[in-house]
Design a protein around this motif. Structure first.
Motif, PDB file in Angstrom:
ATOM      1  N   ALA A 201     -47.370 -25.789 -14.005  1.00  0.00           N
ATOM      2  CA  ALA A 201     -47.428 -24.583 -13.180  1.00  0.00           C
ATOM      3  C   ALA A 201     -47.074 -23.347 -14.006  1.00  0.00           C
ATOM      4  CB  ALA A 201     -46.480 -24.720 -11.992  1.00  0.00           C
ATOM      5  N   ALA A 206     -48.655 -20.324 -12.285  1.00  0.00           N
ATOM      6  CA  ALA A 206     -48.366 -20.561 -10.874  1.00  0.00           C
ATOM      7  C   ALA A 206     -46.852 -20.641 -10.703  1.00  0.00           C
ATOM      8  CB  ALA A 206     -49.044 -21.835 -10.398  1.00  0.00           C
ATOM      9  N   SER A 256     -52.984 -23.697  -8.976  1.00  0.00           N
ATOM     10  CA  SER A 256     -52.775 -22.354  -9.519  1.00  0.00           C
ATOM     11  C   SER A 256     -53.828 -21.379  -8.995  1.00  0.00           C
ATOM     12  CB  SER A 256     -52.802 -22.401 -11.054  1.00  0.00           C
ATOM     13  OG  SER A 256     -54.098 -22.704 -11.544  1.00  0.00           O
TER      14      SER A 256
END
Length: 672
Positions: A201, A206, A256
């Motif tokens: 991530a 993200a 994401s």
């Protein structure tokens, strides 16, 4: 003093990559500082390789400076501390350090090479979708490598103690210690999906917490028998862990984009509430019912296919894998194997691929030993081997690859053969695997699964790879130019003088430069090129025509061959190859300048047959200059020869303008 050493290395790296303002991000792995560079044209690769402490430089998706284990951690940390960021964080656009001012002083030299270096970098750094994917995989797993090594070693020790306990060598009292070590190891591998999800991530920009949650769903937390969730493809109950690392990478990558879409379309006032809510809901369903079954099938197929290849192919499969792994490293393709290794460890308790692939580094060791023996007169090469060989035996192969075998060409190929021989032995024995990833070479021995017998099988593979690399290189892989006698700085030595062990060492460049001119000596100058001889005052350059640098002569060349203007020693050749200096045996210091303003051409029109430190005679060929390239660039090809220490001259001869042949006498200069 240790901290000063690491700071010096870090500042030296900054000096040659354009300063910290030219770095977007910096991380490190076991052996390398990895930098994302903003402007490749500002990087001085040759200077970077010469920074004390730097073992080599590699270029893939990032600029990689090889420092070796242990040192790299401290240097990388020092470099980001100077800028005020953490490892992996973006550098501020105005980042400055003490290295920046040092960099500025060398900026001019870097800019002279900018056009050539920039073009080379662009060609080498051409992005493709698969290079971008490998870059992401590398960034996700590199921070976890220390954890893999530490947990794997603990697991290996626990396994050895467990076997000793089963055999009755140690008592039941060791049970608590063994169980504790297994718990520590499980702290990584039981929850590995979550660690990978958080890193993924972060890499995909993200929210790390959301990545960890999506990765954790693969464990199916809360699903306890008799409850179950269906595999929509087979109708059977979904198995916890299906998809593993491969599923995590794919799910978080998709997440994401989903999260970014919601951030873009949901009003700021409620974004903090609804973006994570909808992202988790949608991606949770997608991960559980689509990613887990599909990625589970892919993972199982990959592991099964690799096992089938190793079991059926045996020695042949091992040879091919060991042979091609180094080229895979050079192309950056080895990063894709990391999730596969981890899936095999999860399913089998070990990865049988890693011991085979580790043979590639062992082949490098055998190659280095053969080069050491065959090229013992080349002090520069043998000194590099001495420094790189110990860490190569321990499994850090980059110094040997980038500092020794790859620059020489053929030894890189014979090292691959050595890796193939070792891989064949491992494949023939079979059943040899590693409980973790990270190290290779001798350092991998404690991580070999299955106790003493398998560990010895791995050792036999190492020895076979050493021998294979040695034999292939000794008989087929040593370039002739690598056996030429050179000193520690790479300067050519007189082979006869070396062979006869002259009682006095040859004078160094510094000794020659500081030696006083020989009183009353004469120096006979010859035409440096063939063409039209003219007075120095006619040259269309004030510095030369007004004799600011000294007196001499100029020639408009008609051919491309350049020869030495007098007998003496080559003191320097400019980085851009447009000029060289020579110290005559008489003590006169001579500058030869090839063309006007040709420094701007980056050395492209010029090539040399001699090196700094070579002793040459008047009329001996020095190299070539491409007159067409110089003309195409709009530069004058005038070759200028001047004596720069005119204070040592008693009388300077005269000469007449006109046509002159290559190496023909021009004038004689007498010392005071």
């Amino acid at each position: 003093m240790a901290e000063d050493k690491y700071k010096t290395i870090g500042d030296g790296i900054y000096d040659h990559v354009g300063g910290p303002t030219n770095v977007a991000k910096l991380i490190h792995c076991m052996t390398r500082v990895r930098m994302t560079i903003k402007d490749d044209g500002k990087v001085d690769l040759e200077g970077l390789k010469k920074v004390p402490g730097v073992l080599g430089v590699a270029q893939e998706d990032t600029l990689q400076v090889i420092l070796g284990p242990g040192v790299v951690n401290k240097v990388a940390q020092n470099m980001v501390d100077e800028v005020g960021v953490n490892l992996g964080e973006p550098f501020p656009s105005g980042a400055t350090t003490a290295a920046t001012s040092s960099y500025q002083s060398g900026k001019t030299a870097v800019e002279e090479k900018a056009a050539e270096v920039h073009a080379a970098h662009k060609a080498a750094q051409k992005q493709t979708w698969w290079r971008a994917a490998l870059k992401h995989i590398s960034s996700i797993f590199i921070p976890l490598i220390p954890a893999f090594v530490g947990a794997g070693l603990i697991s290996g020790i626990a396994g050895v103690l467990g076997n000793l306990q089963t055999a009755g060598v140690i008592g039941a009292g060791w049970g608590t210690a063994i169980l504790t070590m297994k718990v520590i190891n499980a702290g990584l591998f039981t929850y590995l999906n979550i660690y990978v999800g958080i890193n993924a991530a972060t890499e995909f920009r993200a929210t790390p917490g959301l990545g960890g949650i999506i990765a954790g769903l693969i464990y199916l937390p809360g699903v306890v028998a008799p409850l179950s969730l269906p595999n929509i493809f087979t109708g059977k109950p979904l198995v916890a862990g299906s998809g593993g690392i491969i599923g995590v990478l794919f799910a978080v990558w998709v997440m994401s984009y989903v999260e970014k879409w919601f951030h873009k379309h949901i009003p700021d006032s409620v974004d903090i509430i609804f973006s994570p809510f909808f992202t988790l809901l949608i991606m949770g369903i997608f991960t559980i019912f689509l990613v887990m079954p599909a990625a589970g099938w892919v993972s199982a197929s990959l592991v099964g296919a690799i096992n089938w290849v190793l079991n059926v192919g045996g020695a042949f499969s091992g040879f091919v894998l060991g042979l091609v792994f180094l080229p895979m490293v050079m192309l950056g393709l080895h990063q894709i194997l990391t999730p596969i290794h981890l899936e095999m460890i999860k399913d089998l308790g070990m990865t049988p691929l890693l011991p085979i692939l580790a043979m590639a580094g062992a082949g490098q060791v055998g190659t280095a030993i053969a080069l050491w023996i065959r090229c013992r007169k080349n002090k520069q090469l043998t000194n590099m081997i001495k420094g790189a060989l110990p860490v190569g035996i321990l499994g850090v192969g980059e110094p040997l690859i980038y500092g020794v075998s790859l620059p020489l060409g053929r030894p890189f190929l014979t090292a691959c053969v050595g890796g193939g021989v070792g891989g064949a032995v491992i494949g023939a024995i079979g059943g040899i695997g590693a409980t973790s990833i990270g190290p290779s070479g001798v350092a991998l021995i404690p991580l070999i699964h299955g106790g003493f017998g398998n560990a010895m099988g791995y050792v036999f593979g190492l020895l076979a790879a050493y021998a294979g690399g040695f034999v292939a290189t000794y008989f087929f892989g040593v370039p002739k130019d690598a056996m030429v006698a050179k000193d520690e700085e790479g300067n050519l030595l007189d082979n006869t003088a070396v062979a006869t062990a002259a009682p006095a060492a040859a004078p160094s460049i510094d000794d020659i430069m500081t030696a006083a001119p020989v009183a009353g000596a004469t120096t006979d100058f010859v035409a440096t090129v063939a063409g039209t001889l003219e007075q120095l005052s006619a040259v269309k350059d004030d510095a030369f025509s007004q004799k600011m640098l000294g007196d001499g002569y100029a020639i408009e060349p008609s051919i491309e061959t350049i020869v030495a203007p007098a007998t003496g020693t080559i003191i320097s050749i400019s980085d851009t190859k447009h000029a060289f200096t020579l110290k005559a045996d008489s003590g006169l210091e001579i500058l030869v300048h090839l063309g006007l303003d040709t420094v701007e051409l980056g050395g492209k029109p010029f090539s040399y047959d001699v090196a700094v430190g070579d002793h040459v005679t008047a009329g001996q060929q020095m190299g070539l200059m491409d007159l067409k390239q110089i003309a195409a660039a709009g530069k004058a090809p005038t070759v200028i020869t001047v004596v720069t220490n005119m204070d040592a001259v008693a009388s300077f001869g005269t000469y007449a303008d006109g046509t002159v042949d290559l190496g023909a006498p021009v004038l004689t200069v007498t010392n005071k």
